[in-house]
Design an enzyme around this catalytic site. Sequence first.
Site, PDB file in Angstrom:
ATOM      1  N   LEU A 100       0.816  -1.204   0.000  1.00  0.00           N
ATOM      2  CA  LEU A 100       0.000   0.000   0.000  1.00  0.00           C
ATOM      3  C   LEU A 100       0.853   1.259   0.000  1.00  0.00           C
ATOM      4  CD1 LEU A 100      -2.780  -1.044   2.581  1.00  0.00           C
ATOM      5  CD2 LEU A 100      -2.941  -1.026   0.080  1.00  0.00           C
ATOM      6  N   THR A 159      10.231   7.146   2.591  1.00  0.00           N
ATOM      7  CA  THR A 159      11.317   6.464   3.287  1.00  0.00           C
ATOM      8  C   THR A 159      11.210   4.959   3.085  1.00  0.00           C
ATOM      9  OG1 THR A 159      10.291   6.082   5.467  1.00  0.00           O
ATOM     10  CG2 THR A 159      11.215   8.280   5.029  1.00  0.00           C
ATOM     11  N   ASP A 194      15.463   3.421   8.857  1.00  0.00           N
ATOM     12  CA  ASP A 194      14.965   2.402   9.771  1.00  0.00           C
ATOM     13  C   ASP A 194      14.215   3.170  10.847  1.00  0.00           C
ATOM     14  OD1 ASP A 194      14.500   0.599  11.792  1.00  0.00           O
ATOM     15  OD2 ASP A 194      16.546  -0.154  11.915  1.00  0.00           O
ATOM     16  N   SER A 197      -3.094   2.247  11.156  1.00  0.00           N
ATOM     17  CA  SER A 197      -3.409   1.245  12.171  1.00  0.00           C
ATOM     18  C   SER A 197      -3.891   0.003  11.442  1.00  0.00           C
ATOM     19  CB  SER A 197      -4.459   1.806  13.140  1.00  0.00           C
ATOM     20  OG  SER A 197      -4.850   0.846  14.088  1.00  0.00           O
ATOM     21  N   TYR A 202       0.605  -8.378  17.092  1.00  0.00           N
ATOM     22  CA  TYR A 202       0.353  -7.373  16.057  1.00  0.00           C
ATOM     23  C   TYR A 202      -0.815  -6.487  16.474  1.00  0.00           C
ATOM     24  CZ  TYR A 202      -1.100  -5.313  11.607  1.00  0.00           C
ATOM     25  OH  TYR A 202      -1.462  -4.422  10.631  1.00  0.00           O
ATOM     26  N   LYS A 230      -1.145  -2.349  17.331  1.00  0.00           N
ATOM     27  CA  LYS A 230      -2.107  -1.448  16.685  1.00  0.00           C
ATOM     28  C   LYS A 230      -3.087  -0.852  17.696  1.00  0.00           C
ATOM     29  CE  LYS A 230      -0.418  -1.901  12.537  1.00  0.00           C
ATOM     30  NZ  LYS A 230       0.253  -0.764  11.873  1.00  0.00           N
TER      31      LYS A 230
END
Length: 272
Positions: A14, A32, A56, A134, A148, A152
């Site tokens: 995305l 980036t 990073d 998110s 995970y 979020k």
Amino acid sequence: MKKTIFITGASRGLGKIWTEAFLKRGDNVVATVRNIDSLNDLADQYPQNLLVLTLDVTDKKASFEAVSKAKSYFGAIDVLINNAGYGHFGAVEELEEQEIRAQFETNVFGLIWLTQAVIPIMREQKSGHIIQVSSALGVVAFPTLGIYSASKFAIEGLSESLASEVAAFGIKVTLLEPNGYETDFGGASAIQSNPLEQYDVVKKALHEGNKPEDNGVPSATVTAVLKLVDAENPPLRLILGKAGIEWIKHAYSERMKTWDEWQDVSVAAHGK
């Protein structure tokens, strides 16, 4: 109106799709990536509008330096999209300490560093829009994706508080909550914990319950993201995908049902 957009995690998925969409319509983009070569195709097409920086996001000092370079290069940062992150698959019992820390270093701390770096610039401009990527799994949690989801959920709480803190400076905040998409989220970009056979049944059920139609088409997000970036009064939360809407509606319905059933206990616990 032409905007300057700073986006992390722009090398694929995305992030790259949105980067290209911004460039196509004439925006300036600071993208980036871990590997600068991943955006050579776009750099060749848009040499005046694209600044590619290696970063990073877990490196706080480098994150602040990247934001400073972006401001110096284009003169402003209108939109920050904190998109860098990855998924970690594993039951809670399977998670190693370093896996847990790494998930939070990227998904949470990396987002915080970029957010902190950009706020003074936007405050001085008296305008800006911080978009935190998110997930629908930042509102509901599925088995074997607990760490995970935890990362979020952390972003959700942090950003809701942030929105109230910076509103007086003319800065808007949006939590973008995609459901699954046809990217490599569960493939090359994901991390898997060493499995325990005791959770094979849970994992099988999750896999079988994941219908192909629940995963959206990545390019279909472009219109929504452009509309969000251009909105004068953007929402605090925006779900991407029809599956996520259904998951979240169901989850909140069940939560309200439980809270209502236990309301007498909750009120009594107030003590006065």
